[in-house]
Scaffold this motif. Structure first.
Motif, mmCIF file in Angstrom:
data_model
loop_
_atom_site.group_PDB
_atom_site.id
_atom_site.type_symbol
_atom_site.label_atom_id
_atom_site.label_comp_id
_atom_site.label_asym_id
_atom_site.label_seq_id
_atom_site.Cartn_x
_atom_site.Cartn_y
_atom_site.Cartn_z
ATOM 1 N N ILE A 47 0.831 -1.202 0.000
ATOM 2 C CA ILE A 47 0.000 0.000 0.000
ATOM 3 C C ILE A 47 0.865 1.251 0.000
ATOM 4 N N GLN A 48 1.921 1.228 0.801
ATOM 5 C CA GLN A 48 2.837 2.368 0.835
ATOM 6 C C GLN A 48 3.482 2.582 -0.523
ATOM 7 N N GLU A 102 2.273 1.700 -3.516
ATOM 8 C CA GLU A 102 1.284 2.208 -4.468
ATOM 9 C C GLU A 102 0.969 3.677 -4.194
ATOM 10 N N THR A 103 0.929 4.050 -2.923
ATOM 11 C CA THR A 103 0.675 5.443 -2.565
ATOM 12 C C THR A 103 1.782 6.347 -3.089
ATOM 13 N N ILE A 117 1.539 6.798 -6.948
ATOM 14 C CA ILE A 117 0.546 7.803 -7.347
ATOM 15 C C ILE A 117 1.085 9.197 -7.071
ATOM 16 N N TRP A 118 1.749 9.371 -5.936
ATOM 17 C CA TRP A 118 2.284 10.680 -5.572
ATOM 18 C C TRP A 118 3.353 11.143 -6.559
ATOM 19 N N SER A 141 -3.864 -3.470 -2.773
ATOM 20 C CA SER A 141 -3.031 -2.329 -2.377
ATOM 21 C C SER A 141 -3.298 -1.125 -3.267
ATOM 22 N N LYS A 142 -3.565 -1.365 -4.553
ATOM 23 C CA LYS A 142 -3.908 -0.269 -5.461
ATOM 24 C C LYS A 142 -5.243 0.346 -5.062
ATOM 25 N N ALA A 187 -4.734 2.454 -1.870
ATOM 26 C CA ALA A 187 -4.063 3.724 -2.168
ATOM 27 C C ALA A 187 -5.021 4.690 -2.853
ATOM 28 N N THR A 206 -8.269 4.734 -2.546
ATOM 29 C CA THR A 206 -9.224 5.180 -1.528
ATOM 30 C C THR A 206 -8.660 6.341 -0.727
ATOM 31 N N LEU A 207 -7.372 6.251 -0.397
ATOM 32 C CA LEU A 207 -6.710 7.331 0.332
ATOM 33 C C LEU A 207 -6.741 8.626 -0.475
ATOM 34 N N TYR A 208 -6.457 8.532 -1.766
ATOM 35 C CA TYR A 208 -6.397 9.744 -2.588
ATOM 36 C C TYR A 208 -7.793 10.287 -2.896
#
Length: 328
Positions: free
Chosen positions: A8-9, A11-12, A15-16, A156-157, A160, A162-164
């Motif tokens: 997850i980290q 993938e995050t 994206i960043w 994990s994608k 990530a 969902t977070l964004y």
């Protein structure tokens, strides 16, 4: 679980590093001041024209009633106007200004108008190529060489994204409040907002109407917007899994969202259209009692439709992702 957190980290961070979230923020920093200026001009014109907000609301009611007498207006629009007139009259009777200009009210109105098209497009700009982009760049082969189950990679994608999605909604609301507050002030959190309007044909049932503080209304509104945005995000993952081309997956989802928005304004006589996900994205309209695109739709119905679309999209995405030949 220990394997999922690093994924997850990763993938995050991916994206960043694409810097698309920066683009989203830049778009917001350009558009929000424009809409704020437009709202400021409207407020100034109303202040010059009306000495009291009650006169402004009365004029709105009069204008709508005059419109209802025209034979050129479609019946669907007349129904919407009748309902709006009754709601404005309710605010007038309760001595509450529904158009009070302040930073919180501007934020609420901006989010309400963004739920069906603007926010979904921001979400697609970030997550529409999470899988297809890996194929286009060729990094999918390196990703699959790791000793990790495929479903964990896709999960994990999704986590990530969902977070964004959450970050996009919070950032939109925060920038709206900060920028508009410079012109309208930062008060308005405790202003009463009436919700609970029920529709019975062309009549508004006010038996369940109750006032909530505007901050509480914003929380309910934000939750519904998040649910709509996550439906679009999950469907974008499905399209990204099924379509190998990054450009094709982005265009497909954007076309679906835009076409659905247009359809929601033209589908009042096509009852089956209420099962299309894009027609149900305007969840916030149920809070303020606006008539749904198709008669008979309710908040529970729209939530169920979006939930079913999301569940089916997740099932198909994971089944295809875990079984398809990725390397060829």
């Amino acid at each position: 679980m220990t394997n999922l957190l690093p994924l997850i980290q990763n993938e995050t961070l991916k994206i960043w590093k694409k810097k698309r979230f920066y683009v989203v923020v830049l778009i917001l920093l350009i558009l929000i001041p424009i809409f704020t200026y437009a709202e400021l001009k409207v407020a100034q014109n109303n202040a010059d024209k009306f000495k009291d907000w009650r006169n402004q609301v009365l004029q709105q009611i009069t204008d709508m009633q005059n419109t209802l007498s025209s034979d050129r207006i479609p019946e669907e629009w007349k129904r919407y106007q009748r309902i709006t007139v009754q709601q404005l009259q309710y605010y007038l009777d309760k001595d509450v200004n529904p158009n009070s200009p302040n930073g919180v009210t501007f934020t609420r109105n901006f989010l309400d108008n963004s739920v069906t098209l603007f926010i979904p497009l921001l979400v697609l700009a970030i997550g529409s190529d999470l899988v297809s982009g890996e194929r286009t760049n060729g990094t999918i082969k390196m990703l699959l060489t790791r000793p990790v189950r495929r479903w964990k990679i896709l999960f994990s994608k999704l986590a990530a994204l969902t977070l964004y999605v959450s970050l996009t909604i919070v950032t939109t609301a925060a920038l709206c409040y900060i920028i508009s507050g410079l012109f309208f002030g930062y008060e308005g959190w405790t202003m009463p907002i009436f919700t609970g309007f029920a529709l019975n044909g062309s009549e508004v049932d006010a038996r369940y109407v109750h006032a909530v503080a505007q901050w509480r209304y914003l929380l309910m509104q934000g939750g519904l917007i998040w649910f709509s945005a996550m439906t679009v995000a999950i469907l974008s993952i499905l399209v990204s899994v099924l379509i190998r081309s990054t450009a094709a997956s982005m265009v497909t989802m954007m076309a679906a969202v835009i076409a659905g928005t247009i359809l929601s304004n033209m589908s009042s006589s096509w009852e089956s259209a209420k099962y299309i996900f894009a027609v149900n994205l305007q969840l916030t309209s149920y809070l303020e009692g606006s008539p749904p695109p198709i008669e008979g739709m309710t908040l529970v119905f729209s939530l169920a439709v979006l939930g079913i679309w999301s569940a089916l999209a997740l099932v198909v995405s994971f089944l295809v992702w875990t079984k398809q030949d990725i390397l060829n």
